[in-house]
Design a protein around this motif. Structure first.
Motif, PDB file in Angstrom:
ATOM      1  N   LEU A 101       0.785  -1.237   0.000  1.00 62.11           N
ATOM      2  CA  LEU A 101       0.000   0.000   0.000  1.00 62.11           C
ATOM      3  C   LEU A 101       0.818   1.289   0.000  1.00 62.11           C
ATOM      4  O   LEU A 101       0.506   2.196  -0.764  1.00 62.11           O
ATOM      5  CB  LEU A 101      -0.939   0.005   1.222  1.00 62.11           C
ATOM      6  CG  LEU A 101      -2.322  -0.550   0.948  1.00 62.11           C
ATOM      7  CD1 LEU A 101      -3.172  -0.491   2.196  1.00 62.11           C
ATOM      8  CD2 LEU A 101      -3.001   0.251  -0.153  1.00 62.11           C
ATOM      9  N   PRO A 102       1.854   1.408   0.852  1.00 58.50           N
ATOM     10  CA  PRO A 102       2.533   2.699   0.850  1.00 58.50           C
ATOM     11  C   PRO A 102       3.044   3.101  -0.514  1.00 58.50           C
ATOM     12  O   PRO A 102       3.281   4.276  -0.759  1.00 58.50           O
ATOM     13  CB  PRO A 102       3.699   2.493   1.835  1.00 58.50           C
ATOM     14  CG  PRO A 102       3.260   1.403   2.713  1.00 58.50           C
ATOM     15  CD  PRO A 102       2.411   0.508   1.865  1.00 58.50           C
ATOM     16  N   TYR A 103       3.229   2.139  -1.398  1.00 55.44           N
ATOM     17  CA  TYR A 103       3.811   2.464  -2.687  1.00 55.44           C
ATOM     18  C   TYR A 103       2.853   3.254  -3.551  1.00 55.44           C
ATOM     19  O   TYR A 103       3.265   4.094  -4.331  1.00 55.44           O
ATOM     20  CB  TYR A 103       4.203   1.171  -3.415  1.00 55.44           C
ATOM     21  CG  TYR A 103       5.172   1.405  -4.520  1.00 55.44           C
ATOM     22  CD1 TYR A 103       4.749   1.604  -5.816  1.00 55.44           C
ATOM     23  CD2 TYR A 103       6.528   1.441  -4.254  1.00 55.44           C
ATOM     24  CE1 TYR A 103       5.658   1.820  -6.824  1.00 55.44           C
ATOM     25  CE2 TYR A 103       7.439   1.658  -5.263  1.00 55.44           C
ATOM     26  CZ  TYR A 103       6.997   1.841  -6.543  1.00 55.44           C
ATOM     27  OH  TYR A 103       7.897   2.055  -7.541  1.00 55.44           O
ATOM     28  N   VAL A 104       1.555   2.946  -3.428  1.00 57.68           N
ATOM     29  CA  VAL A 104       0.624   3.597  -4.332  1.00 57.68           C
ATOM     30  C   VAL A 104       0.176   4.931  -3.813  1.00 57.68           C
ATOM     31  O   VAL A 104      -0.720   5.539  -4.356  1.00 57.68           O
ATOM     32  CB  VAL A 104      -0.644   2.746  -4.541  1.00 57.68           C
ATOM     33  CG1 VAL A 104      -0.390   1.725  -5.575  1.00 57.68           C
ATOM     34  CG2 VAL A 104      -1.089   2.135  -3.250  1.00 57.68           C
ATOM     35  N   THR A 105       0.770   5.383  -2.722  1.00 56.97           N
ATOM     36  CA  THR A 105       0.316   6.654  -2.223  1.00 56.97           C
ATOM     37  C   THR A 105       1.159   7.770  -2.799  1.00 56.97           C
ATOM     38  O   THR A 105       2.170   7.565  -3.431  1.00 56.97           O
ATOM     39  CB  THR A 105       0.447   6.701  -0.704  1.00 56.97           C
ATOM     40  OG1 THR A 105       1.812   6.460  -0.386  1.00 56.97           O
ATOM     41  CG2 THR A 105      -0.425   5.651  -0.072  1.00 56.97           C
ATOM     42  N   ASN A 106       0.697   8.948  -2.522  1.00 59.47           N
ATOM     43  CA  ASN A 106       1.345  10.143  -2.978  1.00 59.47           C
ATOM     44  C   ASN A 106       2.358  10.550  -1.916  1.00 59.47           C
ATOM     45  O   ASN A 106       1.995  10.785  -0.782  1.00 59.47           O
ATOM     46  CB  ASN A 106       0.252  11.199  -3.140  1.00 59.47           C
ATOM     47  CG  ASN A 106       0.750  12.409  -3.837  1.00 59.47           C
ATOM     48  OD1 ASN A 106       1.852  12.843  -3.609  1.00 59.47           O
ATOM     49  ND2 ASN A 106      -0.105  12.950  -4.690  1.00 59.47           N
ATOM     50  N   SER A 107       3.606  10.624  -2.326  1.00 60.53           N
ATOM     51  CA  SER A 107       4.672  10.923  -1.366  1.00 60.53           C
ATOM     52  C   SER A 107       4.375  12.154  -0.533  1.00 60.53           C
ATOM     53  O   SER A 107       4.582  12.166   0.679  1.00 60.53           O
ATOM     54  CB  SER A 107       5.961  11.169  -2.142  1.00 60.53           C
ATOM     55  OG  SER A 107       6.994  10.442  -1.617  1.00 60.53           O
ATOM     56  N   ILE A 140       1.000  11.686   1.831  1.00 60.73           N
ATOM     57  CA  ILE A 140       1.164  10.889   3.042  1.00 60.73           C
ATOM     58  C   ILE A 140       2.212  11.517   3.946  1.00 60.73           C
ATOM     59  O   ILE A 140       2.159  11.363   5.158  1.00 60.73           O
ATOM     60  CB  ILE A 140       1.553   9.444   2.681  1.00 60.73           C
ATOM     61  CG1 ILE A 140       0.445   8.841   1.821  1.00 60.73           C
ATOM     62  CG2 ILE A 140       1.717   8.611   3.918  1.00 60.73           C
ATOM     63  CD1 ILE A 140      -0.863   8.730   2.550  1.00 60.73           C
ATOM     64  N   PHE A 161      -2.629   5.261   7.613  1.00 65.94           N
ATOM     65  CA  PHE A 161      -3.895   5.343   6.888  1.00 65.94           C
ATOM     66  C   PHE A 161      -5.058   5.463   7.864  1.00 65.94           C
ATOM     67  O   PHE A 161      -5.974   6.276   7.671  1.00 65.94           O
ATOM     68  CB  PHE A 161      -4.099   4.092   6.020  1.00 65.94           C
ATOM     69  CG  PHE A 161      -3.080   3.961   4.921  1.00 65.94           C
ATOM     70  CD1 PHE A 161      -2.069   3.030   5.020  1.00 65.94           C
ATOM     71  CD2 PHE A 161      -3.124   4.782   3.817  1.00 65.94           C
ATOM     72  CE1 PHE A 161      -1.126   2.915   4.031  1.00 65.94           C
ATOM     73  CE2 PHE A 161      -2.175   4.668   2.826  1.00 65.94           C
ATOM     74  CZ  PHE A 161      -1.176   3.728   2.928  1.00 65.94           C
ATOM     75  N   MET A 174      -0.808   7.638 -12.873  1.00 69.25           N
ATOM     76  CA  MET A 174      -0.417   7.796 -11.472  1.00 69.25           C
ATOM     77  C   MET A 174       0.696   8.805 -11.358  1.00 69.25           C
ATOM     78  O   MET A 174       0.750   9.596 -10.408  1.00 69.25           O
ATOM     79  CB  MET A 174       0.062   6.451 -10.904  1.00 69.25           C
ATOM     80  CG  MET A 174      -1.069   5.552 -10.489  1.00 69.25           C
ATOM     81  SD  MET A 174      -0.491   3.928 -10.009  1.00 69.25           S
ATOM     82  CE  MET A 174       0.589   4.304  -8.657  1.00 69.25           C
ATOM     83  N   ASN A 197       0.685  12.138  -9.033  1.00 67.03           N
ATOM     84  CA  ASN A 197       1.622  12.301  -7.925  1.00 67.03           C
ATOM     85  C   ASN A 197       2.691  13.341  -8.173  1.00 67.03           C
ATOM     86  O   ASN A 197       3.507  13.592  -7.300  1.00 67.03           O
ATOM     87  CB  ASN A 197       2.347  10.971  -7.659  1.00 67.03           C
ATOM     88  CG  ASN A 197       1.437   9.990  -6.971  1.00 67.03           C
ATOM     89  OD1 ASN A 197       0.441  10.364  -6.388  1.00 67.03           O
ATOM     90  ND2 ASN A 197       1.781   8.720  -7.058  1.00 67.03           N
ATOM     91  N   LEU A 217      -5.943   6.891  -6.237  1.00 68.22           N
ATOM     92  CA  LEU A 217      -4.811   5.972  -6.326  1.00 68.22           C
ATOM     93  C   LEU A 217      -5.190   4.628  -5.736  1.00 68.22           C
ATOM     94  O   LEU A 217      -4.872   3.581  -6.292  1.00 68.22           O
ATOM     95  CB  LEU A 217      -3.618   6.538  -5.557  1.00 68.22           C
ATOM     96  CG  LEU A 217      -2.985   7.787  -6.154  1.00 68.22           C
ATOM     97  CD1 LEU A 217      -1.985   8.349  -5.186  1.00 68.22           C
ATOM     98  CD2 LEU A 217      -2.323   7.442  -7.459  1.00 68.22           C
ATOM     99  N   LYS A 256       8.954   4.712  -9.671  1.00 70.83           N
ATOM    100  CA  LYS A 256       7.623   4.966  -9.140  1.00 70.83           C
ATOM    101  C   LYS A 256       6.881   5.833 -10.137  1.00 70.83           C
ATOM    102  O   LYS A 256       7.262   6.938 -10.405  1.00 70.83           O
ATOM    103  CB  LYS A 256       7.760   5.723  -7.815  1.00 70.83           C
ATOM    104  CG  LYS A 256       6.437   5.965  -7.168  1.00 70.83           C
ATOM    105  CD  LYS A 256       6.656   6.348  -5.727  1.00 70.83           C
ATOM    106  CE  LYS A 256       5.323   6.544  -5.047  1.00 70.83           C
ATOM    107  NZ  LYS A 256       5.426   6.593  -3.627  1.00 70.83           N
TER     108      LYS A 256
END
Lengths: 620, 367, 347
Positions: A424-430, A433, C50, C273, C277, C325, C346
């Motif tokens: 999960l942390p990978y698909v987040t926006n740096s 988050i 989260f 993506m 981002n 996302l 990424k």
């Protein structure tokens, strides 16, 4: 088969890609490397010191010390090969003609070179240079050739009555003639208008045209820190005394009276002028008093930059004072100074505006030196930060990822679910988050009534740990770093786990069978078999982590925001951020390019080292 | 250490839900491997020999049945605790360790009273290496060794911990022909020297025959025959075993028994007593043919291949189940190559008859 | 050497065997418990931010600031979300202020609509254009034979090794220099170069958006990836199509693209993506209200000058920004993970 039809077709299909690559990849490489080697030299006017020539009366040597190199330069008349005589700065006075004497008839500074005499002057089109004293030049002297005069460092302003509403001005006063003058600048502290040297920062006044009586006048205002506009205004107290203040109300209008050479306003139908009193405060005084003994000196307006005031002619120079040399160019009321300030590193200065500098491009390695010596910016700090972050996060995240990957590999049920969770942390926006982490580490409610400490501190509090200031005002460096490191590791885990898990799944099961037959205990299987066989993946992970670590920037922005210094705390910026600052703040592409090249070299070297090490320990 | 298998069965659940059906890899094996013997598990691919081997090692758990090492029931023991040595088909040498480290690896896992000092480990490793004649290459990595050398390392590693049982999975299949001959002798020699009960898996009958004390023939998970190589060769229990062993392979004919006479086609070749009239498979070993002008079996002569000491006669017979009939006869028999036919008389002990449906051996009295 | 009757492995009695067997079982179970516990703890740590984000986003600011935080919001302030989702003017017009939308929303500086629109525009346009270029280029390298093919491809691969920061500087100069060719061309394009008069403007066509899209249209890695994929499709199909007189474009559309669809989907998703981002480059070249992208908008909003950040609101915005996302991840997880493990970049 090399079809000719294929040839043009291929180029057709590739055309957009090639064009774009040429513009945005190839050209940048060339350009960046090139600009990194082109550095900017700024010419700043320097202040000339005066040395009396031994055994000579009224002859002076004009010197200055280069602030960067620490070398002393002497103004000198230098004879060129073709016989012409130039005004230059030399580093040794020997053999140079540097004795200058003031000629009262010419009202110019002269120097003797061989048989002839020269004076320092400037024309509209040229800078200060030496003119031979002959009939022709003397004729032009005062009209098209202006003699250079020397004036004390602190003097330099002049009055003007024509104001441009589009320009900002500093208010000042020209006090005295033969003695050092002081400049008075309007500022608003305590309601006083204090005195300072105008080269410091202070409020700049903007004129606003208004109708004052029959004359067009100006209102003067400036913008304070809270973005309020404050107007110069007259205030009458109970005793009928008039003073001036900056108020939010629209101020009174001032107009310039050329007879009195003063700025005048109307208060209760009486005329007052702006003046400087004995203790250097600006106020308004009855016009009737102007010119009298002990009367305040009228204040003058001058442009913030550029236009400077009348030169004081000085013939007797003091070694304790510093001077600027310039030419006084008379024109239509505006006066400009041409000064022979010295360029850093030698050479004559070309500018008109002696308050500004001017910059030139030169070719050399200086950019790299500038970056390393942190000229104006913080490369070393950023480098240090980047190194710390990389060296700490890479091992931690790799080991953690390894343990998790091994754990995942050894279970069947829930494996897919856990894999998804860890990814999960990978698909987040740096950045996004990062803000969550910032919120978590923040000490909430500094300004609130309740003493809350932020969720991280809450959790730590369960274990009896005292509340720590992680990223707020006054946070300690180690705490800020810890928060950042936690975030970076959290972010780095998914990718590593993915790679390592893939690697684990690709190890031949037979090795494990052999280990079973050999009665190998589980931990030994992990350390002596799994990890070595995983070493290609580990190597890849470590190398990419290092490279990524050096380029780390978005996580810093995520937690600390655009301004990467913790208020009252440490500067958390990284090298990439440093480069960006050169683009947006310093606007020096050469420095940015030099820093980027150095980053590239660092990454390259580190990667080479990594590869060398891994060659020894990686087994394929 | 004798190894005893009782009713060993292994069923693999179906992989593909669509194709359905499980696979019974090993079906109710029961046999005993005597202590100190070199035993070959022989059979075509898919016969369950590797699976059996892995069950003995403990890497596979049987679906049912028991395994005994000596008197101990080791069925529930994990491989770590069984004390077996296994030489994998692909050697499974740890690629990042040297030969010496590979061999020492099992020793480093010994615990408790068995724990060895570094000195002892080195000595044992050296001994094992000398045994397989690889002591010159102790510091090489597996990738720097040839196939044969790697295999010897694998054997050394398996032996170094003095296992109760040594298992080898297709030890010779990865080697070239010349190396195969050499290596199988090595295996024989090592086994004789150490006296460890050894089981190896192969599909090459010549290999199995040449070095085994005992052969276990398998087909599709079912045990076919167990016995000494020569016994199995001379006395196959069914057609499969007869066909499987022997180079050149046995010649198979369609025949029948009528009135105590064995007919191949129309040729009455042998008198067989005590056999009911029935159609049969007839298997004749290549060396079972004697060229005889009065011979009963008449074949069409194709070719005579000179082998030096012997000659190989290639002929055809209409009742032959194979395209050709090949016999090996002494070169002293001068055979007329130009002749159309060749007549043979048969050596009775080289002739086997099998039930046409069950392919089981039918024993007869030689008259 | 070896005498296996003296085997160093003790002969175990049946009782001992059973003990060993059960010890094995216990060890195995214990090991499993350990592994699951460890993984469980790590999973909780990974998930915690989260959880924190969602919970905080539903609290009121006062509750958020409590000294002892609440695990579940006492009062669910959904307004934090509606404040962002519904433009204040609309709320005012419809009289929703105080119910759907809180009054504080008036000061909301996170213009979701504009940010979303900008980001979608940039993402979609750049993805489509990039795909076209990638497909054509990959096709050229995979199927066509031309002089210099290998050299050119090697050169392309070479550029992959250079870090992006080296390009940023010059590209920044190219794109931002006032009066430079780039802004002039694209601003002019938006104006159709004056063809329709000086006031004519095509929406969205200007140098800022162009700066966001154009420099990154070519991704050498994706060309490489797609080329590999194309190479796996048998050449005979191409030759047969040629014999049938099929044009390249048709062949591409009817055969190559459908066969390479998984890769193309991966590329599309990763590119979208990436646009969502992106932060650094937009910050440099498009940081004004009209052109700002969503991540930049997020970072810059909600920051009170005096330091009183409205965290719940901010968390709600973060959640909204992260939601797409997350959804993409759920539905396209396979494609993402495949693309990532091959590239290491990424999005």
């Amino acid at each position: 088969m090399v079809d000719s039809k294929h040839q043009w077709k291929a180029w057709l299909y590739l055309f957009p890609a090639i064009i774009l690559l040429l513009i945005f990849t190839l050209w940048p490489i060339i350009n960046t490397v090139a600009t990194a080697f082109i550095y900017n030299v700024e010419y700043k006017p320097v202040t000339i010191q005066v040395e009396v020539v031994e055994n000579a009366e009224e002859e002076y040597l004009f010197t200055y010390v280069d602030p960067e190199e620490g070398v002393k330069y002497y103004m000198s008349a230098v004879v060129e090969e073709d016989g012409s005589v130039d005004l230059e700065y030399v580093s040794t006075p020997d053999g140079a003609n540097g004795n200058f004497k003031y000629d009262n008839d010419l009202t110019a500074w002269t120097v003797t070179v061989g048989e002839k005499q020269y004076f320092i002057g400037a024309t509209d089109d040229s800078d200060a240079s030496l003119f031979e004293i002959n009939d022709e030049n003397v004729e032009k002297l005062g009209s098209s050739i202006y003699p250079a005069s020397l004036f004390s460092e602190s003097a330099n302003k002049h009055a003007t009555s024509k104001l441009d509403p589009n320009k900002g001005y500093n208010f000042g006063i020209f006090k005295g003639v033969s003695e050092a003058v002081r400049y008075v600048i309007a500022s608003s502290e305590e309601g006083y208008l204090n005195t300072t040297d105008f080269l410091n920062d202070s409020a700049m006044l903007w004129p606003e045209k208004c109708k004052v009586g029959e004359n067009n006048g100006f209102k003067f205002y400036y913008e304070d820190e809270d973005y309020n506009w404050l107007y110069l205004n007259t205030v009458v107290n109970d005793e009928g005394e008039v003073s001036i203040e900056y108020t939010v109300d629209q101020g009174v209008g001032f107009y310039y009276n050329s007879t009195h050479k003063a700025w005048i306003c109307l208060v209760n139908e009486a005329e007052y002028y702006l003046g400087l009193d004995g203790i250097n405060r600006i106020g308004v005084y009855a016009l009737a008093d102007i010119g009298a003994e002990n009367a305040p000196t009228p204040a003058v307006m001058y442009m913030h930059r550029g236009e400077a005031s009348a030169a004081v002619e000085m013939t007797n120079l003091s070694e304790d004072d510093a001077y600027r040399i310039g030419a006084h160019r008379a024109a239509d009321g505006t006066q400009t100074y041409i000064t022979t300030g010295a360029a850093v590193g030698g050479g004559m200065m070309l500018t008109e505006d002696f308050v500004n500098g001017e910059s030139f491009s030169k070719f050399g390695m200086n950019n790299f030196i500038y970056v390393l010596t942190s000229r104006g910016r913080d490369f070393i700090v950023c480098l240090k930060n980047t190194l710390i972050l990389t060296i700490i996060t890479v091992p931690i995240s790799t080991i953690l990822a390894l343990l998790i990957a091994v754990g995942l590999h050894s279970i069947k049920p829930l494996q897919k679910l856990l894999q998804t969770i860890f990814f999960l942390p990978y698909v987040t926006n740096s950045i996004a988050i990062g803000m969550v982490f910032a919120a978590m580490f923040n000490i909430v409610g500094i300004n609130s009534t309740q003493e809350s400490v932020g969720i991280i501190n809450n959790i730590l509090g369960v274990f009896g740990v005292e509340r720590i200031n992680w990223i707020n005002y006054g946070a300690e460096t180690w705490a800020s770093f810890t928060a950042l490191i936690v975030y970076i590791v959290w972010n780095a885990l998914p990718f590593k786990i993915l790679i390592l898990l893939g690697g684990l799944q690709s190890i031949n099961k037979q090795y494990y069978d052999a280990a079973k037959i050999d009665s190998t205990p589980k931990w030994r299987v992990l350390t002596r078999i799994t990890v070595p066989l995983l070493s290609p993946m580990l190597t890849y992970t470590v190398i990419t982590s290092f490279i990524g670590g050096f380029k780390e920037y978005s996580s810093v922005v995520g937690i600390f925001g655009e301004d990467k210094a913790v208020a009252g705390g440490a500067n958390m910026n990284t090298i990439v951020g440093h480069i960006q600052n050169h683009l947006t703040i310093t606007r020096d592409y050469g420095l940015a390019g030099a820093a980027a090249l150095m980053l590239f070299v660092i990454i390259f070297i580190v990667t080479m080292i990594n590869l060398r090490i891994s060659k020894k320990s990686t087994h394929y | 250490m004798k190894v005893e298998l009782q009713n060993l069965t292994k069923i693999f659940p179906s992989r593909n839900k669509k194709s359905g059906g499980e696979v019974t890899a090993v079906n109710d094996f029961t046999f005993t491997i005597p202590d100190g013997m070199l035993v070959g598990l022989l059979g075509p691919s898919g016969c369950g020999k590797s699976t059996t081997l892995y069950m003995i090692s403990g890497l596979q758990k049987p679906s049912s049945g028991k395994i005994f090492f000596g008197d101990e029931d080791v069925t529930e023991l994990s491989p770590e605790n069984r004390g077996v040595g296994l030489v994998f088909q692909n050697y499974a040498l740890y690629p990042h360790l040297t030969v010496k480290q590979n061999i020492m690896f099992p020793l480093q896992n010994l615990r408790g009273t068995d724990k060895l000092s570094k000195q002892e480990m080195q000595e044992r490793a050296l001994e094992a290496a000398k045994l397989v004649q690889i002591d010159e290459l102790m510091d090489r990595k597996p990738s720097e060794l040839s196939g044969g050398q790697q295999q010897r390392v694998a054997i050394a590693r398996a032996l170094v911990k003095m296992p109760r049982v040594l298992l080898l999975d297709e030890p010779l299949s990865n080697l070239d022909a010349r190396l195969r001959l050499q290596t199988r002798e090595e295996i024989r020699r090592i086994q004789k020297e150490t006296g460890i009960t050894t089981v190896f898996v192969t599909h090459d009958q010549e290999e199995a025959m040449s070095i085994s004390d005992m052969i276990v023939v398998m087909k599709l998970g079912v045990l076919q025959q167990i016995g000494k190589p020569q016994d199995i060769y001379d006395d196959p229990t069914n057609l499969f075993v007869a066909k499987f062993l022997g180079t050149p392979p046995i010649n198979v004919f369609n025949g029948k028994v009528e009135n105590g006479t064995l007919y191949i086609g129309n040729d009455a070749v042998l008198e067989v007593g005590g056999v009911d009239d029935q159609p049969v498979w007839v298997g004749i070993r290549p060396e079972g043919f004697t060229p005889d002008d009065n011979g009963a079996l008449v074949c069409k002569l194709n070719n005579v291949e000179v082998m030096g000491r012997d000659v190989s006669v290639v002929s055809t017979h209409e009742a032959s189940a194979n395209p050709i009939v090949r016999s090996i006869v002494n070169a002293d028999n001068k055979i007329d190559v130009t002749a159309e036919n060749i007549k043979y008389s048969l050596k009775p002990h080289k002739v086997f008859i099998f039930n046409k449906e069950t392919e089981e051996r039918i024993y007869f009295e030689v008259k | 050497m070896e005498n296996n009757s003296n085997s160093s492995l003790k002969v175990m009695k049946e009782k001992d065997i059973r003990k060993v067997a059960s010890t094995q079982k216990v060890a195995k179970v214990f090991g499993q418990i350990l592994v699951y516990t460890f993984l469980g703890i790590m999973a909780l740590i990974v998930l915690f931010p989260f959880y924190f984000m969602i919970i905080s986003s539903l609290k009121s600011l006062e509750e958020y600031r409590l000294a002892v935080p609440t695990l579940i919001p006492q009062s669910w302030k959904f307004q934090n979300y509606t404040d962002i989702l519904i433009p204040f003017e609309m709320a005012e017009a419809n009289g929703w202020v105080g119910t759907l939308v809180s009054p504080e929303a008036a000061t909301n500086d996170f213009d979701l609509f504009t940010l979303f629109r900008n980001t979608m525009f940039v993402g979609i346009v750049s993805t489509i254009l990039s795909l076209v270029i990638t497909v054509l280029s990959a096709f050229a390298f995979a199927r066509l034979n031309f002089k210099g093919k290998n050299a050119l491809f090697a050169a392309l691969l070479g550029t992959m090794m250079i870090p992006g920061e080296l390009f940023t500087i010059t590209n920044y100069a190219t794109v931002m220099t006032k009066g430079g060719w780039f802004p002039t061309f694209f601003n002019g394009l938006g104006n159709m170069f004056g063809l329709f008069g000086p006031d004519f403007r095509i929406p969205f066509v200007d140098s800022s958006f162009a700066a966001l899209i154009v420099p990154f249209l070519v991704s050498v890695f994706y060309i490489y990836l797609l080329r590999q994929n194309f190479l796996q499709i048998p050449n005979e199909l191409y030759l047969a199509a040629k014999v049938d007189g099929t044009s390249d474009i048709k062949y591409l559309c009817k055969v190559m693209i459908p066969l390479a669809l998984p890769t193309i989907i991966s590329i599309t998703i990763l590119k979208m993506m990436g646009a969502w981002n992106s932060y650094m480059w937009p910050r440099l070249v498009a940081n004004d209200d009209a052109h700002r992208l969503i991540t930049n908008g997020l970072r810059n909003a909600f920051n009170d000058v005096s330091g009183n950040t409205d965290y719940p609101r901010q968390m709600a915005a973060v959640a909204l920004v992260s939601l797409p996302l997350f959804l993409v991840f759920i539905f396209f997880r396979k494609y993402i993970m495949k693309g990532v493990s091959r590239s290491g970049i990424k999005g």
